[in-house]
Write a protein that holds these residues in place. Sequence first.
Motif, short mmCIF file in Angstrom:
data_model
loop_
_atom_site.label_atom_id
_atom_site.label_comp_id
_atom_site.label_asym_id
_atom_site.label_seq_id
_atom_site.Cartn_x
_atom_site.Cartn_y
_atom_site.Cartn_z
N MET A 15 6.67 -0.71 -9.51
CA MET A 15 6.42 -1.98 -8.83
C MET A 15 5.76 -3.00 -9.76
O MET A 15 5.66 -4.18 -9.42
CB MET A 15 5.53 -1.77 -7.60
N LYS A 16 5.29 -2.48 -10.93
CA LYS A 16 4.60 -3.35 -11.90
C LYS A 16 3.45 -4.13 -11.25
O LYS A 16 3.32 -5.34 -11.37
CB LYS A 16 5.59 -4.30 -12.57
N SER A 17 2.63 -3.38 -10.52
CA SER A 17 1.52 -3.97 -9.79
C SER A 17 0.39 -2.95 -9.73
O SER A 17 0.63 -1.74 -9.73
CB SER A 17 1.97 -4.34 -8.37
N ASP A 18 -0.85 -3.44 -9.69
CA ASP A 18 -2.00 -2.54 -9.54
C ASP A 18 -2.19 -2.11 -8.09
O ASP A 18 -2.95 -1.19 -7.81
CB ASP A 18 -3.28 -3.21 -10.04
N LYS A 19 -1.52 -2.79 -7.17
CA LYS A 19 -1.65 -2.44 -5.76
C LYS A 19 -0.94 -1.12 -5.46
O LYS A 19 0.11 -0.84 -6.05
CB LYS A 19 -1.04 -3.53 -4.86
N PRO A 20 -1.45 -0.33 -4.54
CA PRO A 20 -0.70 0.85 -4.10
C PRO A 20 0.66 0.42 -3.56
O PRO A 20 0.76 -0.61 -2.88
CB PRO A 20 -1.57 1.43 -2.98
N LYS A 21 1.69 1.20 -3.86
CA LYS A 21 3.04 0.79 -3.49
C LYS A 21 3.18 0.48 -2.00
O LYS A 21 3.80 -0.51 -1.62
CB LYS A 21 4.03 1.87 -3.89
N VAL A 22 2.59 1.34 -1.16
CA VAL A 22 2.84 1.23 0.28
C VAL A 22 2.19 0.02 0.95
O VAL A 22 2.48 -0.28 2.11
CB VAL A 22 2.42 2.51 1.04
N VAL A 23 1.30 -0.70 0.23
CA VAL A 23 0.70 -1.88 0.84
C VAL A 23 1.47 -3.16 0.50
O VAL A 23 1.15 -4.23 1.03
CB VAL A 23 -0.80 -2.05 0.47
N HIS A 24 2.48 -3.06 -0.37
CA HIS A 24 3.34 -4.22 -0.59
C HIS A 24 4.03 -4.57 0.73
O HIS A 24 4.43 -3.68 1.49
CB HIS A 24 4.38 -3.92 -1.68
N GLU A 25 4.16 -5.86 0.98
CA GLU A 25 4.53 -6.30 2.33
C GLU A 25 6.02 -6.56 2.50
O GLU A 25 6.70 -7.04 1.60
CB GLU A 25 3.73 -7.55 2.71
N VAL A 26 6.51 -6.23 3.68
CA VAL A 26 7.83 -6.59 4.16
C VAL A 26 7.63 -7.41 5.42
O VAL A 26 7.01 -6.94 6.38
CB VAL A 26 8.68 -5.33 4.48
N LEU A 27 8.07 -8.66 5.40
CA LEU A 27 7.87 -9.59 6.53
C LEU A 27 6.40 -9.64 6.96
O LEU A 27 6.08 -9.63 8.15
CB LEU A 27 8.76 -9.19 7.72
N GLY A 28 5.51 -9.70 5.97
CA GLY A 28 4.10 -9.93 6.25
C GLY A 28 3.29 -8.71 6.66
O GLY A 28 2.11 -8.84 6.99
N LYS A 29 3.92 -7.52 6.63
CA LYS A 29 3.19 -6.30 6.98
C LYS A 29 3.41 -5.25 5.90
O LYS A 29 4.49 -5.20 5.31
CB LYS A 29 3.64 -5.76 8.34
N PRO A 30 2.40 -4.42 5.63
CA PRO A 30 2.57 -3.41 4.58
C PRO A 30 3.68 -2.43 4.93
O PRO A 30 3.87 -2.10 6.11
CB PRO A 30 1.20 -2.72 4.52
N MET A 31 4.39 -1.94 3.91
CA MET A 31 5.50 -1.01 4.16
C MET A 31 5.09 0.17 5.02
O MET A 31 5.84 0.59 5.91
CB MET A 31 6.03 -0.48 2.82
#
Length: 252
Positions: A15-31
Amino acid sequence: MLKAIILAAGKGTRMKSDKPKVVHEVLGKPMVYYSIEAAKNAGCEKVCVIVGYKAEEVEHSIHATYESLGLADEMNNRVSYALQKEQLGTGHAVKCASDFIGNDGDVVVLCGDTPLVTADTLESAIRRHKTDGNGVTVISAMLDDPFGYGRIIRDDKGLDRIVEQKDATEEEQAVCEVNSGMYIFQCDALLSALSQVKNDNAQGEYYLPDTIGIIKAMGLPVDAVPMDDADQIRGVNTLEQLVEAEEIMKNR
Protein backbone atom coordinates in the motif's frame (compact mmCIF):
# COMPACT_ATOMS: atom_id res chain seq x y z
CA MET A 1 -23.61 -19.64 18.59
CA LEU A 2 -22.19 -18.28 15.34
CA LYS A 3 -19.07 -16.14 15.71
CA ALA A 4 -16.62 -14.47 13.33
CA ILE A 5 -12.89 -13.81 13.26
CA ILE A 6 -11.53 -11.00 11.07
CA LEU A 7 -7.84 -11.20 10.12
CA ALA A 8 -6.48 -7.65 10.34
CA ALA A 9 -2.95 -7.89 11.73
CA GLY A 10 -0.85 -7.19 8.63
CA LYS A 11 0.95 -4.00 7.65
CA GLY A 12 0.26 -4.17 3.91
CA THR A 13 3.62 -2.98 2.60
CA ARG A 14 2.37 -2.82 -1.01
CA MET A 15 0.00 0.00 0.00
CA LYS A 16 3.12 2.20 0.32
CA SER A 17 1.72 3.71 3.50
CA ASP A 18 2.57 3.63 7.21
CA LYS A 19 -1.10 3.09 8.01
CA PRO A 20 -2.31 -0.45 8.70
CA LYS A 21 -3.80 -1.81 5.48
CA VAL A 22 -7.27 -2.47 6.87
CA VAL A 23 -7.86 1.15 7.95
CA HIS A 24 -7.54 2.48 4.40
CA GLU A 25 -10.98 3.73 3.49
CA VAL A 26 -13.56 2.64 0.93
CA LEU A 27 -16.38 5.21 0.61
CA GLY A 28 -15.29 6.91 3.81
CA LYS A 29 -15.10 3.82 6.02
CA PRO A 30 -12.14 1.57 6.84
CA MET A 31 -12.00 -1.68 4.86
CA VAL A 32 -12.24 -3.80 7.99
CA TYR A 33 -15.62 -2.22 8.82
CA TYR A 34 -17.19 -3.90 5.79
CA SER A 35 -15.96 -7.34 6.85
CA ILE A 36 -17.35 -6.81 10.36
CA GLU A 37 -20.72 -5.72 8.94
CA ALA A 38 -20.91 -8.65 6.51
CA ALA A 39 -20.31 -11.04 9.41
CA LYS A 40 -22.83 -9.27 11.63
CA ASN A 41 -25.51 -9.21 8.95
CA ALA A 42 -24.91 -12.89 8.19
CA GLY A 43 -25.88 -13.74 11.77
CA CYS A 44 -22.59 -13.66 13.69
CA GLU A 45 -23.34 -12.61 17.26
CA LYS A 46 -19.74 -11.89 18.26
CA VAL A 47 -16.77 -10.71 16.19
CA CYS A 48 -13.09 -10.91 17.13
CA VAL A 49 -10.66 -8.78 15.10
CA ILE A 50 -7.09 -10.10 15.03
CA VAL A 51 -4.80 -7.08 15.26
CA GLY A 52 -1.02 -6.80 15.05
CA TYR A 53 0.68 -3.94 13.19
CA LYS A 54 -0.34 -0.66 14.85
CA ALA A 55 -3.08 -2.50 16.72
CA GLU A 56 -4.27 0.59 18.60
CA GLU A 57 -4.76 2.49 15.35
CA VAL A 58 -6.91 -0.33 13.94
CA GLU A 59 -9.01 -0.50 17.10
CA HIS A 60 -9.42 3.29 17.17
CA SER A 61 -10.47 3.37 13.52
CA ILE A 62 -13.16 0.74 14.10
CA HIS A 63 -14.44 2.42 17.25
CA ALA A 64 -14.50 5.88 15.63
CA THR A 65 -16.45 4.56 12.64
CA TYR A 66 -19.16 2.99 14.80
CA GLU A 67 -19.24 6.03 17.06
CA SER A 68 -19.84 8.27 14.02
CA LEU A 69 -22.79 6.05 13.11
CA GLY A 70 -24.22 6.24 16.63
CA LEU A 71 -23.51 2.53 17.16
CA ALA A 72 -20.64 2.64 19.67
CA ASP A 73 -22.55 0.67 22.33
CA GLU A 74 -23.46 -2.08 19.89
CA MET A 75 -19.85 -2.25 18.70
CA ASN A 76 -18.57 -2.53 22.28
CA ASN A 77 -20.96 -5.41 22.95
CA ARG A 78 -20.22 -7.28 19.73
CA VAL A 79 -16.56 -6.61 18.73
CA SER A 80 -13.47 -7.74 20.64
CA TYR A 81 -9.78 -8.00 19.73
CA ALA A 82 -6.93 -10.52 19.89
CA LEU A 83 -3.29 -9.59 19.39
CA GLN A 84 -0.97 -11.40 16.98
CA LYS A 85 2.44 -10.20 18.16
CA GLU A 86 4.40 -11.90 15.35
CA GLN A 87 3.21 -12.39 11.76
CA LEU A 88 3.54 -16.16 11.52
CA GLY A 89 0.73 -16.92 9.09
CA THR A 90 -3.04 -17.18 9.00
CA GLY A 91 -3.15 -20.34 11.09
CA HIS A 92 -1.14 -18.65 13.83
CA ALA A 93 -3.36 -15.54 13.60
CA VAL A 94 -6.54 -17.55 14.17
CA LYS A 95 -4.90 -19.49 16.99
CA CYS A 96 -4.35 -16.16 18.78
CA ALA A 97 -8.15 -16.08 19.22
CA SER A 98 -8.40 -19.57 20.74
CA ASP A 99 -10.22 -18.34 23.85
CA PHE A 100 -12.75 -16.52 21.68
CA ILE A 101 -13.33 -19.56 19.45
CA GLY A 102 -14.15 -21.97 22.26
CA ASN A 103 -15.62 -25.42 21.66
CA ASP A 104 -19.25 -24.61 20.88
CA GLY A 105 -20.93 -23.61 17.63
CA ASP A 106 -19.35 -22.40 14.39
CA VAL A 107 -16.95 -19.62 13.52
CA VAL A 108 -16.64 -17.69 10.24
CA VAL A 109 -13.12 -16.55 9.31
CA LEU A 110 -12.84 -13.47 7.08
CA CYS A 111 -10.08 -11.12 5.93
CA GLY A 112 -10.04 -7.46 6.89
CA ASP A 113 -8.84 -6.48 3.40
CA THR A 114 -11.75 -8.00 1.39
CA PRO A 115 -14.40 -5.28 1.80
CA LEU A 116 -16.58 -6.50 -1.09
CA VAL A 117 -17.85 -9.72 0.48
CA THR A 118 -21.58 -9.61 1.21
CA ALA A 119 -23.73 -11.02 3.98
CA ASP A 120 -25.80 -12.89 1.36
CA THR A 121 -22.74 -14.82 0.20
CA LEU A 122 -21.79 -15.66 3.77
CA GLU A 123 -25.33 -16.69 4.67
CA SER A 124 -25.48 -19.05 1.69
CA ALA A 125 -22.20 -20.71 2.66
CA ILE A 126 -23.22 -20.94 6.32
CA ARG A 127 -26.48 -22.68 5.36
CA ARG A 128 -24.59 -25.19 3.24
CA HIS A 129 -22.08 -25.72 6.06
CA LYS A 130 -24.80 -26.49 8.59
CA THR A 131 -26.96 -28.59 6.24
CA ASP A 132 -24.03 -30.80 5.26
CA GLY A 133 -22.63 -30.99 8.81
CA ASN A 134 -19.19 -29.92 7.61
CA GLY A 135 -16.19 -29.61 9.88
CA VAL A 136 -15.06 -26.83 7.56
CA THR A 137 -16.58 -25.13 4.53
CA VAL A 138 -14.30 -23.08 2.30
CA ILE A 139 -15.77 -20.23 0.28
CA SER A 140 -14.20 -20.48 -3.17
CA ALA A 141 -14.41 -18.69 -6.52
CA MET A 142 -13.67 -19.45 -10.15
CA LEU A 143 -11.07 -17.09 -11.68
CA ASP A 144 -9.83 -16.84 -15.26
CA ASP A 145 -6.44 -15.85 -13.86
CA PRO A 146 -5.91 -17.66 -10.55
CA PHE A 147 -2.26 -16.62 -10.14
CA GLY A 148 -1.34 -15.90 -6.53
CA TYR A 149 -4.34 -17.63 -4.97
CA GLY A 150 -4.40 -20.94 -3.14
CA ARG A 151 -5.92 -23.60 -5.41
CA ILE A 152 -8.88 -25.78 -4.45
CA ILE A 153 -7.80 -29.37 -5.14
CA ARG A 154 -10.70 -31.82 -5.38
CA ASP A 155 -10.85 -35.60 -5.43
CA ASP A 156 -13.74 -37.95 -6.23
CA LYS A 157 -15.24 -37.26 -2.80
CA GLY A 158 -15.10 -33.46 -3.04
CA LEU A 159 -12.54 -31.12 -1.45
CA ASP A 160 -9.17 -32.77 -0.91
CA ARG A 161 -6.90 -29.86 0.07
CA ILE A 162 -5.81 -26.30 -0.69
CA VAL A 163 -2.35 -25.70 -2.15
CA GLU A 164 -0.72 -22.27 -2.00
CA GLN A 165 0.71 -20.78 -5.21
CA LYS A 166 4.33 -21.14 -4.06
CA ASP A 167 3.83 -24.78 -3.11
CA ALA A 168 1.70 -25.83 -6.11
CA THR A 169 2.86 -28.13 -8.90
CA GLU A 170 2.40 -27.06 -12.52
CA GLU A 171 -0.76 -29.19 -12.74
CA GLU A 172 -2.17 -27.67 -9.54
CA GLN A 173 -1.39 -24.15 -10.75
CA ALA A 174 -3.65 -24.79 -13.76
CA VAL A 175 -6.69 -25.15 -11.47
CA CYS A 176 -9.04 -22.13 -11.72
CA GLU A 177 -11.05 -22.71 -8.52
CA VAL A 178 -9.36 -20.69 -5.77
CA ASN A 179 -9.57 -20.18 -2.05
CA SER A 180 -11.18 -16.86 -1.11
CA GLY A 181 -9.53 -16.93 2.31
CA MET A 182 -12.99 -17.15 3.91
CA TYR A 183 -14.13 -20.20 5.86
CA ILE A 184 -16.75 -21.58 8.22
CA PHE A 185 -15.47 -24.01 10.87
CA GLN A 186 -16.94 -26.09 13.63
CA CYS A 187 -15.22 -24.48 16.61
CA ASP A 188 -14.06 -27.65 18.35
CA ALA A 189 -12.68 -29.12 15.11
CA LEU A 190 -10.82 -25.87 14.34
CA LEU A 191 -9.12 -25.71 17.75
CA SER A 192 -8.06 -29.34 17.52
CA ALA A 193 -6.69 -28.86 14.00
CA LEU A 194 -4.81 -25.65 14.85
CA SER A 195 -2.84 -27.52 17.50
CA GLN A 196 -1.58 -29.88 14.77
CA VAL A 197 -0.66 -27.40 12.01
CA LYS A 198 3.06 -27.28 11.14
CA ASN A 199 5.12 -24.65 9.30
CA ASP A 200 7.07 -26.88 6.90
CA ASN A 201 6.32 -24.90 3.73
CA ALA A 202 8.02 -22.37 1.44
CA GLN A 203 7.12 -19.45 3.73
CA GLY A 204 7.82 -21.13 7.07
CA GLU A 205 4.35 -20.05 8.19
CA TYR A 206 1.37 -21.74 9.82
CA TYR A 207 -1.26 -21.88 7.08
CA LEU A 208 -4.92 -21.93 8.06
CA PRO A 209 -5.79 -24.04 4.95
CA ASP A 210 -3.66 -26.86 6.40
CA THR A 211 -6.44 -27.43 8.94
CA ILE A 212 -8.59 -28.82 6.13
CA GLY A 213 -6.66 -32.06 5.73
CA ILE A 214 -6.47 -32.44 9.50
CA ILE A 215 -10.24 -31.98 9.92
CA LYS A 216 -10.84 -34.39 7.04
CA ALA A 217 -8.67 -36.97 8.85
CA MET A 218 -10.93 -36.55 11.88
CA GLY A 219 -13.71 -38.05 9.76
CA LEU A 220 -15.66 -34.81 9.38
CA PRO A 221 -16.99 -33.70 5.96
CA VAL A 222 -15.10 -30.82 4.30
CA ASP A 223 -16.22 -28.92 1.22
CA ALA A 224 -15.67 -25.83 -0.91
CA VAL A 225 -18.63 -23.73 -2.05
CA PRO A 226 -18.05 -21.37 -5.00
CA MET A 227 -19.55 -17.89 -4.68
CA ASP A 228 -21.54 -16.43 -7.58
CA ASP A 229 -19.66 -13.12 -7.76
CA ALA A 230 -15.88 -13.52 -7.89
CA ASP A 231 -15.42 -9.76 -7.29
CA GLN A 232 -16.25 -10.44 -3.65
CA ILE A 233 -12.94 -12.18 -3.01
CA ARG A 234 -10.90 -9.23 -4.27
CA GLY A 235 -8.26 -8.49 -1.70
CA VAL A 236 -6.96 -4.92 -1.52
CA ASN A 237 -3.17 -4.94 -1.50
CA THR A 238 -2.37 -1.76 -3.45
CA LEU A 239 -3.76 1.74 -3.78
CA GLU A 240 -4.89 0.85 -7.31
CA GLN A 241 -6.89 -2.09 -5.98
CA LEU A 242 -8.37 0.21 -3.35
CA VAL A 243 -9.68 2.50 -6.12
CA GLU A 244 -11.10 -0.52 -7.97
CA ALA A 245 -12.88 -1.75 -4.83
CA GLU A 246 -14.36 1.68 -4.27
CA GLU A 247 -15.70 1.78 -7.85
CA ILE A 248 -17.36 -1.61 -7.41
CA MET A 249 -18.87 -0.49 -4.11
CA LYS A 250 -20.20 2.71 -5.72
CA ASN A 251 -21.84 0.69 -8.50
CA ARG A 252 -23.70 -1.38 -5.94
